[in-house]
Design a protein around this motif. Structure first.
Motif, PDB file in Angstrom:
ATOM      1  N   GLN A   1       0.772  -1.238  -0.059  1.00  0.00           N
ATOM      2  CA  GLN A   1      -0.020   0.086   0.158  1.00  0.00           C
ATOM      3  C   GLN A   1       0.678   1.278   0.093  1.00  0.00           C
ATOM      4  O   GLN A   1       0.246   2.321  -0.414  1.00  0.00           O
ATOM      5  N   HIS A   2       1.967   1.139   0.502  1.00  0.00           N
ATOM      6  CA  HIS A   2       3.016   2.437   0.256  1.00  0.00           C
ATOM      7  C   HIS A   2       4.201   2.230  -0.915  1.00  0.00           C
ATOM      8  O   HIS A   2       4.968   2.800  -0.778  1.00  0.00           O
ATOM      9  N   GLY A   3       3.645   1.335  -1.663  1.00  0.00           N
ATOM     10  CA  GLY A   3       4.594   1.072  -3.179  1.00  0.00           C
ATOM     11  C   GLY A   3       5.973   0.461  -2.952  1.00  0.00           C
ATOM     12  O   GLY A   3       6.524   0.602  -3.865  1.00  0.00           O
ATOM     13  N   ILE A   4       5.615  -0.261  -1.952  1.00  0.00           N
ATOM     14  CA  ILE A   4       6.731  -1.242  -1.763  1.00  0.00           C
ATOM     15  C   ILE A   4       6.614  -2.675  -2.004  1.00  0.00           C
ATOM     16  O   ILE A   4       5.621  -3.154  -1.256  1.00  0.00           O
ATOM     17  N   ASN A   5       7.349  -3.490  -2.740  1.00  0.00           N
ATOM     18  CA  ASN A   5       7.335  -4.989  -3.097  1.00  0.00           C
ATOM     19  C   ASN A   5       8.172  -5.614  -2.409  1.00  0.00           C
ATOM     20  O   ASN A   5       9.375  -5.433  -2.684  1.00  0.00           O
ATOM     21  N   PHE A   6       8.241  -6.111  -1.028  1.00  0.00           N
ATOM     22  CA  PHE A   6       9.051  -6.428  -0.313  1.00  0.00           C
ATOM     23  C   PHE A   6      10.118  -7.584  -1.166  1.00  0.00           C
ATOM     24  O   PHE A   6      11.334  -7.453  -0.826  1.00  0.00           O
ATOM     25  N   ASN A   7       9.614  -8.326  -1.855  1.00  0.00           N
ATOM     26  CA  ASN A   7      10.252  -9.280  -2.586  1.00  0.00           C
ATOM     27  C   ASN A   7      11.328  -8.417  -3.518  1.00  0.00           C
ATOM     28  O   ASN A   7      12.480  -9.233  -4.258  1.00  0.00           O
ATOM     29  N   GLN A   8      11.097  -7.548  -4.071  1.00  0.00           N
ATOM     30  CA  GLN A   8      11.790  -6.580  -4.766  1.00  0.00           C
ATOM     31  C   GLN A   8      12.960  -5.804  -4.367  1.00  0.00           C
ATOM     32  O   GLN A   8      13.882  -5.205  -4.764  1.00  0.00           O
ATOM     33  N   LEU A   9      12.942  -5.926  -2.781  1.00  0.00           N
ATOM     34  CA  LEU A   9      14.022  -5.104  -2.041  1.00  0.00           C
ATOM     35  C   LEU A   9      15.460  -5.816  -2.387  1.00  0.00           C
ATOM     36  O   LEU A   9      15.363  -6.824  -2.404  1.00  0.00           O
ATOM     37  N   PRO A  10      16.561  -4.855  -2.260  1.00  0.00           N
ATOM     38  CA  PRO A  10      17.779  -5.269  -2.328  1.00  0.00           C
ATOM     39  C   PRO A  10      17.919  -6.673  -1.303  1.00  0.00           C
ATOM     40  O   PRO A  10      17.645  -6.702  -0.152  1.00  0.00           O
ATOM     41  N   ASN A  11      18.685  -7.593  -1.733  1.00  0.00           N
ATOM     42  CA  ASN A  11      18.557  -8.753  -0.879  1.00  0.00           C
ATOM     43  C   ASN A  11      19.552  -8.680   0.404  1.00  0.00           C
ATOM     44  O   ASN A  11      19.298  -9.223   1.438  1.00  0.00           O
ATOM     45  N   TRP A  12      20.554  -7.593   0.369  1.00  0.00           N
ATOM     46  CA  TRP A  12      21.142  -7.437   1.277  1.00  0.00           C
ATOM     47  C   TRP A  12      20.340  -6.932   2.733  1.00  0.00           C
ATOM     48  O   TRP A  12      20.756  -7.047   3.875  1.00  0.00           O
ATOM     49  N   HIS A  13      19.262  -6.185   2.270  1.00  0.00           N
ATOM     50  CA  HIS A  13      18.325  -5.780   3.507  1.00  0.00           C
ATOM     51  C   HIS A  13      17.723  -7.042   4.299  1.00  0.00           C
ATOM     52  O   HIS A  13      17.618  -7.039   5.168  1.00  0.00           O
ATOM     53  N   LYS A  14      17.258  -8.067   3.198  1.00  0.00           N
ATOM     54  CA  LYS A  14      16.389  -9.132   3.841  1.00  0.00           C
ATOM     55  C   LYS A  14      17.301 -10.517   4.168  1.00  0.00           C
ATOM     56  O   LYS A  14      16.758 -11.296   5.038  1.00  0.00           O
ATOM     57  N   ARG A  15      18.613 -10.516   3.694  1.00  0.00           N
ATOM     58  CA  ARG A  15      19.196 -11.667   4.094  1.00  0.00           C
ATOM     59  C   ARG A  15      20.762 -11.322   4.822  1.00  0.00           C
ATOM     60  O   ARG A  15      21.418 -12.249   5.139  1.00  0.00           O
TER      61      ARG A  15
END
Length: 254
Positions: free
Chosen positions: A187-201
């Motif tokens: 809803q805020h225009g962010i697709n979590f899966n498309q964020l940089p991998n270093w954010h998530k991993r």
């Protein structure tokens, strides 16, 4: 009392509680930044929830630790924490816990402070792991924690940018499922899966072999020479693939 007698007498108090990691056990050190929320959000105001400048300071610190005289085969960092996997047969400081904890915390604090240009402090604790499976489980745990923290952090700061204060934003996130949090970001225009991998991993740091041209003065000719260097991996796999990655890294070192 003569010095030698006094020295022997007092060292008992200093070393009475020395504990060493037993041979055959794997050593993993985990360092955490002390008071880093205030340091990075109030004092130095890094971009929230992730800042490439802060990431690079952490990576420089990890690389320093991997070059400070202890044989470390893998470093991992996410947020303000660092995990270090020692070589299986590493015997620096006779594997004394107090020495490993104090030296690593001191080295990390000093290096990060120099890079930041301000005081920063890390603590350190050692995990003594009985086998390769638990080493894999440890790093899988931290990798999954990075993923969870990244999702929560992005949601929290979306709410903060909407004008919610810290208490309200935290309260609004309570009870939200993973699907709910992904929807909040969408809803805020962010697709979590498309964020940089270093954010998530998080980021992995390990040694790699490479070939370099060298000169043999005896034969007077150019010859290939094997060298090693540190590699930063900002695209780590997740879940079972990450477990496989760690298992292969540990097996290659054994």
């Amino acid at each position: 009392m003569k010095f030698d007698e006094l020295d022997s007498r007092m060292r008992v108090f200093e070393t009475a509680h020395d504990h060493c990691v037993l041979p055959g056990l794997y050593i993993v050190a985990r360092l955490d930044g002390r008071g880093f929320t205030r340091l990075t959000k109030e004092v130095h105001q890094f971009e929230a929830p992730f800042d490439t400048r802060f990431r690079d300071l952490m990576l420089e610190t990890v690389e320093h630790l991997m070059n400070c005289g202890i044989d470390i085969i893998y470093g991992y960092t996410q947020s303000d924490e660092i995990s270090l996997l020692f070589a299986h047969n590493e015997t620096t400081f006779s594997r004394k816990l107090r020495k490993l904890n104090s030296v690593l915390a001191g080295e990390a604090s000093a290096k990060f402070s120099v890079l930041l240009g301000a005081l920063a402090c890390f603590d350190c604790r050692i995990s003594q792991l009985p086998n390769k499976e638990e080493v894999v489980n440890y790093f899988r745990w931290r990798n999954e924690d990075a993923h969870r923290n990244a999702l929560n952090a992005h949601c929290y700061w979306c709410l903060r940018r909407d004008g919610k204060n810290a208490t309200t934003a935290t309260s609004m996130m309570k009870g939200l499922s993973v699907a709910d949090k992904n929807e909040l970001l969408f809803q805020h225009g962010i697709n979590f899966n498309q964020l940089p991998n270093w954010h998530k991993r998080g980021v992995g740091i390990y040694w790699e072999e490479y070939e370099k041209q060298g000169f043999n003065p005896i034969k007077g000719e150019i010859v290939p020479a094997s060298r090693r260097r540190i590699r930063r991996d900002l695209d780590l796999p997740m879940k079972d693939e990450y477990s496989k990655f760690i298992a292969e890294l540990v097996s290659a070192e054994s």
